[in-house]
Motif scaffolding. Structure first.
Motif, short mmCIF file in Angstrom:
data_model
loop_
_atom_site.label_atom_id
_atom_site.label_comp_id
_atom_site.label_asym_id
_atom_site.label_seq_id
_atom_site.Cartn_x
_atom_site.Cartn_y
_atom_site.Cartn_z
N GLU A 101 31.84 37.92 -35.66
CA GLU A 101 32.07 38.53 -34.37
C GLU A 101 33.57 38.60 -34.12
OE1 GLU A 101 29.87 36.46 -31.37
OE2 GLU A 101 27.93 36.80 -32.35
N VAL A 102 34.07 39.81 -33.91
CA VAL A 102 35.50 40.00 -33.69
C VAL A 102 35.72 41.01 -32.57
CG1 VAL A 102 36.22 39.46 -36.04
CG2 VAL A 102 35.57 41.80 -35.48
N GLU A 103 36.89 40.93 -31.95
CA GLU A 103 37.27 41.90 -30.93
C GLU A 103 38.22 42.93 -31.53
OE1 GLU A 103 38.76 39.75 -27.59
OE2 GLU A 103 36.75 39.31 -26.84
N VAL A 104 37.90 44.20 -31.33
CA VAL A 104 38.66 45.29 -31.94
C VAL A 104 39.18 46.23 -30.85
CG1 VAL A 104 38.53 47.23 -33.54
CG2 VAL A 104 37.24 45.16 -34.02
N PRO A 105 40.44 46.66 -30.94
CA PRO A 105 41.00 47.57 -29.93
C PRO A 105 40.27 48.90 -29.89
CG PRO A 105 42.73 46.61 -31.29
CD PRO A 105 41.43 46.27 -31.95
N VAL A 106 40.17 49.46 -28.67
CA VAL A 106 39.59 50.80 -28.47
C VAL A 106 40.74 51.75 -28.13
CG1 VAL A 106 37.99 52.19 -27.11
CG2 VAL A 106 37.44 49.81 -27.63
N LYS A 129 33.81 43.83 -28.55
CA LYS A 129 33.38 42.75 -29.42
C LYS A 129 32.26 43.28 -30.32
CE LYS A 129 32.35 37.82 -29.38
NZ LYS A 129 32.14 36.63 -28.52
N ILE A 130 32.49 43.19 -31.63
CA ILE A 130 31.52 43.74 -32.57
C ILE A 130 31.09 42.68 -33.58
CG2 ILE A 130 32.51 46.04 -32.34
CD1 ILE A 130 33.79 45.66 -35.10
N LYS A 131 29.98 42.94 -34.25
CA LYS A 131 29.48 42.07 -35.31
C LYS A 131 29.46 42.89 -36.58
CE LYS A 131 25.79 38.70 -36.16
NZ LYS A 131 24.53 38.12 -35.63
N VAL A 132 30.21 42.46 -37.60
CA VAL A 132 30.41 43.29 -38.77
C VAL A 132 30.82 42.42 -39.96
CG1 VAL A 132 32.84 43.69 -38.22
CG2 VAL A 132 31.62 45.37 -39.59
N LYS A 133 30.54 42.90 -41.16
CA LYS A 133 31.00 42.20 -42.35
C LYS A 133 32.51 42.40 -42.49
CE LYS A 133 26.76 42.16 -45.11
NZ LYS A 133 26.13 42.54 -46.39
N PRO A 134 33.22 41.39 -42.99
CA PRO A 134 34.68 41.47 -43.07
C PRO A 134 35.20 42.71 -43.77
CG PRO A 134 33.96 39.24 -43.51
CD PRO A 134 32.71 40.07 -43.41
N ALA A 135 34.56 43.10 -44.87
CA ALA A 135 35.04 44.25 -45.63
C ALA A 135 34.89 45.56 -44.86
CB ALA A 135 34.30 44.34 -46.96
N GLU A 136 34.05 45.58 -43.82
CA GLU A 136 33.78 46.81 -43.06
C GLU A 136 34.45 46.78 -41.70
OE1 GLU A 136 29.54 46.87 -42.92
OE2 GLU A 136 29.31 47.12 -45.09
N MET A 137 35.28 45.77 -41.44
CA MET A 137 35.89 45.59 -40.13
C MET A 137 36.97 46.64 -39.88
SD MET A 137 36.93 41.90 -38.64
CE MET A 137 37.91 41.54 -40.10
N PRO A 138 36.86 47.43 -38.81
CA PRO A 138 37.86 48.47 -38.53
C PRO A 138 39.09 47.88 -37.86
CG PRO A 138 36.19 48.49 -36.82
CD PRO A 138 35.75 47.45 -37.82
N ASP A 139 40.24 48.53 -38.05
CA ASP A 139 41.47 48.11 -37.36
C ASP A 139 41.38 48.44 -35.88
OD1 ASP A 139 42.59 47.21 -39.72
OD2 ASP A 139 43.56 49.12 -40.15
N GLN A 140 40.72 49.57 -35.57
CA GLN A 140 40.54 49.99 -34.19
C GLN A 140 39.34 50.92 -34.12
OE1 GLN A 140 44.36 51.85 -33.51
NE2 GLN A 140 43.63 53.86 -34.16
#
Length: 207
Positions: A101-106, A129-140
């Motif tokens: 779970e990480v927070e990503v800028p919009v 706040k999204i739930k995603v695999k590390p390799a698929e995590m977007p910068d924004q």
């Protein structure tokens, strides 16, 4: 792609020792989490800041400590209250095959139709706040606002993404208000976050 950063184990010491490290261009940090003990480390400040500016704070960083490489993400950042520079960073060691779970800028993309006729684009929520695999995590997360007329709203429920969003469906991301209507927060077209080492603030620690 993981970004390699060199880290050196450090001994826990008094506040003065940490100040000396910072004055010498070093960044105190700690690495903890998956498959690793809690390790106090120090990194080169400029190299770390450069990597975060280039790849984004939500990137996976590969820390090399004493010959061992650890995949980690930034969780907490402590800043100087007066000057704003980074004093300490927490890195969370992660399992690349498990979702986190990480927070990503919009970020708004395009110029809305309502803004073209004098309206004001507002952005009440700047991170998701999204739930995603590390390799698929977007910068924004980019949201096209070009079709927004005055009075229109884009909410979380309107997004169609390939990962789970943990915010409420009704949370408003963008809306356009008539000229002269004051709002608590506004967003310029295509704003990007300040390129620096940024993450959730945390109380100062001398780990």
């Amino acid at each position: 792609m993981s970004v390699l950063l060199q880290a050196t184990r450090r001994n826990k010491g008094p506040r003065g020792e940490l100040s000396k490290m910072r004055n010498n261009g070093m960044l105190p940090a700690v690495v903890y989490g998956y498959n690793t003990e809690s390790i106090p480390v120090v990194l080169d400040y400029k190299e770390t800041a450069k990597a975060v500016q280039k790849y984004g704070r939500t990137s996976v960083f590969q820390l090399e400590v004493e010959g061992k490489k650890v995949n980690a993400v930034i969780t907490n950042v402590q800043r100087c209250a007066l000057k704003g520079h980074v004093k300490h960073v927490d890195f969370l060691s992660i399992n690349m095959s498990e979702e986190l779970e990480v927070e990503v800028p919009v970020v708004a993309v395009g110029e809305s139709a309502g803004v073209k006729v004098g309206g004001v684009l507002n952005q009440p929520v700047r991170e998701l706040k999204i739930k995603v695999k590390p390799a698929e995590m977007p910068d924004q997360i980019e949201v096209d606002v070009s079709s927004l007329e005055i009075g229109d709203v884009i909410s979380v429920r309107d997004l169609n993404l390939n990962f789970e969003i943990l915010n409420a469906d009704e949370d408003t991301l963008f809306t356009v208000t008539p000229p002269g209507v004051a709002k608590d927060d506004t967003a310029g077209q295509g704003d990007t976050e300040n390129a620096d080492i940024k993450a959730t603030e945390a109380p100062e620690s001398e780990n």
